[in-house]
Design a protein around this motif. Structure first.
Motif, PDB file in Angstrom:
ATOM      1  N   MET A  70       0.775  -1.242  -0.158  1.00  0.00           N
ATOM      2  CA  MET A  70       0.146   0.013   0.072  1.00  0.00           C
ATOM      3  C   MET A  70       1.035   1.373   0.093  1.00  0.00           C
ATOM      4  O   MET A  70       0.360   2.154  -0.841  1.00  0.00           O
ATOM      5  N   ILE A  71       2.002   1.104   0.876  1.00  0.00           N
ATOM      6  CA  ILE A  71       2.816   2.392   0.838  1.00  0.00           C
ATOM      7  C   ILE A  71       3.541   2.551  -0.513  1.00  0.00           C
ATOM      8  O   ILE A  71       3.525   3.676  -1.026  1.00  0.00           O
ATOM      9  N   ALA A  72       3.959   1.434  -1.053  1.00  0.00           N
ATOM     10  CA  ALA A  72       4.595   1.657  -2.486  1.00  0.00           C
ATOM     11  C   ALA A  72       3.754   2.157  -3.495  1.00  0.00           C
ATOM     12  O   ALA A  72       4.124   2.889  -4.340  1.00  0.00           O
ATOM     13  N   LEU A  76       3.916   5.441  -5.446  1.00  0.00           N
ATOM     14  CA  LEU A  76       3.684   5.659  -6.942  1.00  0.00           C
ATOM     15  C   LEU A  76       2.659   6.715  -7.538  1.00  0.00           C
ATOM     16  O   LEU A  76       2.785   7.435  -8.635  1.00  0.00           O
ATOM     17  N   VAL A  77       1.557   6.509  -6.877  1.00  0.00           N
ATOM     18  CA  VAL A  77       0.299   7.477  -7.392  1.00  0.00           C
ATOM     19  C   VAL A  77       0.729   8.819  -6.976  1.00  0.00           C
ATOM     20  O   VAL A  77       0.598   9.723  -7.847  1.00  0.00           O
ATOM     21  N   LEU A  78       1.520   9.026  -5.743  1.00  0.00           N
ATOM     22  CA  LEU A  78       1.814  10.609  -5.725  1.00  0.00           C
ATOM     23  C   LEU A  78       2.768  11.059  -6.773  1.00  0.00           C
ATOM     24  O   LEU A  78       3.080  12.226  -7.249  1.00  0.00           O
ATOM     25  N   GLY A  79       3.705   9.938  -7.146  1.00  0.00           N
ATOM     26  CA  GLY A  79       4.704  10.369  -8.356  1.00  0.00           C
ATOM     27  C   GLY A  79       3.982  10.886  -9.471  1.00  0.00           C
ATOM     28  O   GLY A  79       4.418  11.663 -10.467  1.00  0.00           O
ATOM     29  N   ARG A  80       2.810  10.188  -9.937  1.00  0.00           N
ATOM     30  CA  ARG A  80       2.153  10.328 -10.956  1.00  0.00           C
ATOM     31  C   ARG A  80       1.491  11.650 -10.736  1.00  0.00           C
ATOM     32  O   ARG A  80       0.977  12.178 -11.948  1.00  0.00           O
ATOM     33  N   LEU A  81       0.962  12.090  -9.643  1.00  0.00           N
ATOM     34  CA  LEU A  81       0.166  13.290  -9.474  1.00  0.00           C
ATOM     35  C   LEU A  81       1.165  14.339  -9.622  1.00  0.00           C
ATOM     36  O   LEU A  81       0.603  15.629  -9.200  1.00  0.00           O
ATOM     37  N   GLY A  82       2.432  14.292  -9.744  1.00  0.00           N
ATOM     38  CA  GLY A  82       3.550  15.252  -9.684  1.00  0.00           C
ATOM     39  C   GLY A  82       4.038  15.640  -8.623  1.00  0.00           C
ATOM     40  O   GLY A  82       4.682  16.769  -8.416  1.00  0.00           O
ATOM     41  N   VAL A  83       3.974  15.133  -7.426  1.00  0.00           N
ATOM     42  CA  VAL A  83       4.764  15.235  -6.248  1.00  0.00           C
ATOM     43  C   VAL A  83       6.328  14.984  -6.499  1.00  0.00           C
ATOM     44  O   VAL A  83       6.547  13.745  -7.197  1.00  0.00           O
ATOM     45  N   SER A  84       7.092  15.831  -6.198  1.00  0.00           N
ATOM     46  CA  SER A  84       8.426  15.607  -6.582  1.00  0.00           C
ATOM     47  C   SER A  84       9.132  14.365  -5.953  1.00  0.00           C
ATOM     48  O   SER A  84       8.954  14.398  -4.530  1.00  0.00           O
ATOM     49  N   VAL A  87      11.136  15.608  -2.514  1.00  0.00           N
ATOM     50  CA  VAL A  87      10.121  15.694  -1.305  1.00  0.00           C
ATOM     51  C   VAL A  87       9.848  14.261  -0.947  1.00  0.00           C
ATOM     52  O   VAL A  87       9.926  13.931   0.443  1.00  0.00           O
ATOM     53  N   LEU A  88       9.519  13.174  -1.689  1.00  0.00           N
ATOM     54  CA  LEU A  88       9.323  11.822  -1.092  1.00  0.00           C
ATOM     55  C   LEU A  88      10.464  11.381  -0.746  1.00  0.00           C
ATOM     56  O   LEU A  88      10.308  10.552   0.553  1.00  0.00           O
ATOM     57  N   TRP A  89      11.534  11.456  -1.111  1.00  0.00           N
ATOM     58  CA  TRP A  89      12.880  10.926  -0.630  1.00  0.00           C
ATOM     59  C   TRP A  89      13.151  11.445   0.822  1.00  0.00           C
ATOM     60  O   TRP A  89      13.594  10.959   1.818  1.00  0.00           O
ATOM     61  N   THR A  90      12.934  12.927   1.002  1.00  0.00           N
ATOM     62  CA  THR A  90      13.153  13.588   2.222  1.00  0.00           C
ATOM     63  C   THR A  90      12.090  13.032   3.212  1.00  0.00           C
ATOM     64  O   THR A  90      12.495  12.734   4.385  1.00  0.00           O
ATOM     65  N   ALA A  91      11.008  12.783   2.837  1.00  0.00           N
ATOM     66  CA  ALA A  91       9.926  12.256   3.756  1.00  0.00           C
ATOM     67  C   ALA A  91      10.260  10.972   4.429  1.00  0.00           C
ATOM     68  O   ALA A  91      10.067  10.437   5.266  1.00  0.00           O
ATOM     69  N   PHE A  92      10.635  10.005   2.922  1.00  0.00           N
ATOM     70  CA  PHE A  92      11.272   8.688   3.381  1.00  0.00           C
ATOM     71  C   PHE A  92      12.418   8.546   4.551  1.00  0.00           C
ATOM     72  O   PHE A  92      12.424   7.859   5.457  1.00  0.00           O
ATOM     73  N   THR A  93      13.449   9.219   4.130  1.00  0.00           N
ATOM     74  CA  THR A  93      14.475   9.336   5.043  1.00  0.00           C
ATOM     75  C   THR A  93      14.214  10.057   6.465  1.00  0.00           C
ATOM     76  O   THR A  93      14.825   9.463   7.433  1.00  0.00           O
TER      77      THR A  93
END
Length: 198
Positions: A70-72, A76-84, A87-93
């Protein structure tokens, strides 16, 4: 890909094609995640039946697999919606750093869960066996029938005379740090000279 499809549609639909294509991509990601989660759950259930693994070990594993998928899919959905991606990498780390701190804070609980997995797979004893968990080989310890094995504790029904029938909960990690005596199929037999017989 969308640009190559534009000439095949009427001019009035061009402004909607981007939204429809994005919706289609999101639906494909969500359906793929759903089918993957169902398929992996079915594989886990079949493996538990084939290798005789307990359900209270399979359920948390299936839950963890479901959350990872679900997280993956969400990423992927956030990436398709244009989230950088940055930003995702910063949130993940940031999340990984908090998870590492939480891991060290809860190491004893995680140790018991890991030892539960070892108990289920290595099978040093099973439900119905009589065991004695000793501090050393010479000192007597907790003794009784194994009535439950959970993710955190092994539960014994005490077989000593002064506490007969009481339930003892022993952390799973302690089982791998102590000497364990095991009797299959019933309590240890005591002969007339009080010597235990196997």
């Amino acid at each position: 890909m969308l640009a190559s499809l534009m000439p095949y549609f009427p001019a009035w639909s061009h402004e909607w094609l981007g939204s429809l294509f994005l919706t289609f991509q999101v639906l494909v990601i969500l359906l793929g995640a759903w089918f993957l989660q169902r398929g992996l759950r079915r594989i886990l259930l079949r493996a538990s039946e084939r290798y005789d693994l307990p359900m209270h070990l399979i359920q948390p594993t299936a839950t963890i697999v479901r959350w990872v998928i679900m997280i993956a899919a969400g990423l992927l959905v956030l990436g398709r919606l244009g989230v950088s991606g940055t930003v995702l990498w910063t949130a993940f780390t940031g999340f990984a750093a908090v998870a590492a701190v939480a891991f060290f804070a809860a190491w004893s609980v995680l140790s018991n869960i890991f030892c539960a997995i070892l108990i289920f797979t290595a099978r040093p004893f099973r439900l119905g066996d009589y065991v004695e968990i000793l501090d050393t080989a010479e000192k007597p310890g907790a003794k009784g029938e194994v009535v439950d094995i959970s993710l955190l504790y092994v539960t014994l029904r005490d077989s000593t005379e002064e506490n007969a029938g009481a339930l003892l909960q022993i952390p799973n990690a302690l089982v791998f740090q102590r000497v364990v005596r095991r009797w299959k199929g019933g309590p240890p037999v005591v002969s007339s000279d009080n010597a235990r017989l196997p």
